[in-house]
Design a protein around this motif. Structure first.
Motif, mmCIF file in Angstrom:
data_model
loop_
_atom_site.group_PDB
_atom_site.id
_atom_site.type_symbol
_atom_site.label_atom_id
_atom_site.label_comp_id
_atom_site.label_asym_id
_atom_site.label_seq_id
_atom_site.Cartn_x
_atom_site.Cartn_y
_atom_site.Cartn_z
ATOM 1 N N GLU A 109 0.901 -1.255 0.103
ATOM 2 C CA GLU A 109 0.042 -0.094 0.076
ATOM 3 C C GLU A 109 0.998 1.021 0.223
ATOM 4 O OE1 GLU A 109 -4.167 0.403 0.806
ATOM 5 O OE2 GLU A 109 -3.444 -0.173 2.859
ATOM 6 N N ALA A 110 1.978 1.212 0.675
ATOM 7 C CA ALA A 110 3.006 2.202 0.902
ATOM 8 C C ALA A 110 3.621 2.484 -0.551
ATOM 9 C CB ALA A 110 4.173 2.281 2.174
ATOM 10 N N GLN A 111 3.600 1.572 -1.349
ATOM 11 C CA GLN A 111 4.129 1.676 -2.486
ATOM 12 C C GLN A 111 3.178 2.077 -3.774
ATOM 13 O OE1 GLN A 111 6.488 -1.737 -4.008
ATOM 14 N NE2 GLN A 111 7.828 -1.959 -2.224
ATOM 15 N N GLY A 112 1.914 2.253 -3.099
ATOM 16 C CA GLY A 112 0.743 2.552 -4.128
ATOM 17 C C GLY A 112 0.208 1.507 -4.945
ATOM 18 N N LYS A 113 0.750 0.080 -4.588
ATOM 19 C CA LYS A 113 0.476 -0.862 -5.551
ATOM 20 C C LYS A 113 -0.586 -1.818 -5.293
ATOM 21 C CE LYS A 113 5.109 -1.001 -7.233
ATOM 22 N NZ LYS A 113 6.511 -1.766 -7.283
ATOM 23 N N LEU A 114 -1.329 -1.508 -4.148
ATOM 24 C CA LEU A 114 -2.270 -2.499 -3.524
ATOM 25 C C LEU A 114 -3.643 -2.093 -3.844
ATOM 26 C CD1 LEU A 114 -2.052 -5.058 -1.403
ATOM 27 C CD2 LEU A 114 -3.358 -3.311 0.016
ATOM 28 N N ARG A 115 -4.288 -3.423 -4.336
ATOM 29 C CA ARG A 115 -5.898 -3.216 -4.671
ATOM 30 C C ARG A 115 -6.320 -4.235 -4.198
ATOM 31 N NH1 ARG A 115 -3.799 0.407 -6.558
ATOM 32 N NH2 ARG A 115 -3.856 1.559 -8.586
ATOM 33 N N ARG A 116 -7.794 -4.226 -3.546
ATOM 34 C CA ARG A 116 -8.306 -5.171 -2.908
ATOM 35 C C ARG A 116 -9.444 -5.828 -3.755
ATOM 36 N NH1 ARG A 116 -6.761 -2.497 1.492
ATOM 37 N NH2 ARG A 116 -5.909 -3.350 3.231
ATOM 38 N N VAL A 117 -9.796 -7.190 -3.579
ATOM 39 C CA VAL A 117 -10.863 -7.701 -4.535
ATOM 40 C C VAL A 117 -11.758 -8.719 -3.273
ATOM 41 C CG1 VAL A 117 -11.370 -9.481 -5.960
ATOM 42 C CG2 VAL A 117 -10.085 -7.503 -6.650
ATOM 43 N N ASN A 118 -13.025 -8.662 -3.379
ATOM 44 C CA ASN A 118 -13.502 -9.500 -2.425
ATOM 45 C C ASN A 118 -13.720 -10.811 -3.030
ATOM 46 O OD1 ASN A 118 -15.527 -10.920 -0.761
ATOM 47 N ND2 ASN A 118 -17.290 -9.686 -1.577
ATOM 48 N N GLY A 119 -13.153 -12.058 -2.170
ATOM 49 C CA GLY A 119 -12.932 -13.267 -2.680
ATOM 50 C C GLY A 119 -14.268 -13.988 -2.263
#
Ligand code: ADP
Length: 188
Positions: free
Chosen positions: A160-170
């Motif tokens: 997240e700190a690298q700005g790369k994180l996305r979340r998906v509901n599994g």
């Protein structure tokens, strides 16, 4: 495209990583599959990994990092990779960042496949009955979930700190999860 799929055991990472890799034209690189393949062939690496896998603990980083990076250097992985099960702790994430930066192709995006604890436990118990995987006993499942919470879940903040994180509901149908993953992996 170089993608990392994060998520607890039982979230459906394996199934989804395969589908996502096909959709984006990348190679599916699953550390657990690489270990199981080595175990099946009785290689020294497999023998080394065995006791850790049987306990639900992480195989030592020295062994794991070189195994995964070697796989990522193979010809079929040059068009991109979907990493599944790796990195699993901070040391592995930093080693991956260094290696990919040296190769001039950093990790583009990290997708966290979110799934409630009760859902993953139910799925793992179901899979234990169907597939009989050696590390799907209740005790080892608990330990794999603890290992995830302690060592792997903190990687969400790292990316997240690298700005790369996305979340998906599994916790949706297989098809719906794949569509969300493709979108999360490719949209700006
Ligand atoms: P799951 O995500 O369902 O726990 P995997 O197939 O990804 O299953 O992994 C199975 C086992 O292989 C893990 O419990 C661990 O012992 C070992 N393993 C897989 N990936 C790694 C990794 N990146 N670092 C250390 N050990 C790993």
């Amino acid at each position: 495209m170089r993608l990392v799929l994060l998520g607890p055991p039982g979230a459906g990472k394996g199934t989804q990583a395969k589908r996502l890799a096909e959709r984006v034209g990348a190679a599916h690189v699953a550390s657990g599959d690489l270990f199981r393949d080595n175990l099946g062939r009785g290689t020294p690496l497999g023998l080394q990994a065995k006791e850790y896998m049987e306990r639900g603990a992480l195989v030592p980083d020295e062994v794991t990092v070189s195994m995964v990076l070697d796989r990522c250097a193979a010809p079929d992985a040059q068009g991109g990779v979907v990493l599944d099960g790796f990195p699993r702790n901070r040391t592995q994430a930093e080693a991956l960042d260094r290696a990919f930066a040296d190769a001039g192709a950093p990790v583009d995006r990290v997708v966290l496949l979110d799934c409630a604890h009760e859902v993953v436990k139910a799925r793992l118990a179901g899979r234990a009955l169907e597939e009989g995987r050696a590390d799907d006993t209740p005790e080892v499942i608990e330990e794999r979930l603890r290992t995830y919470e302690r060592q792997t879940a903190p990687l969400a903040a790292y990316y997240e700190a690298q700005g790369k994180l996305r979340r998906v509901n599994g916790d949706q149908s297989i098809e719906a999860v794949t569509e969300d993953l493709v979108r999360a992996a490719t949209e700006d």
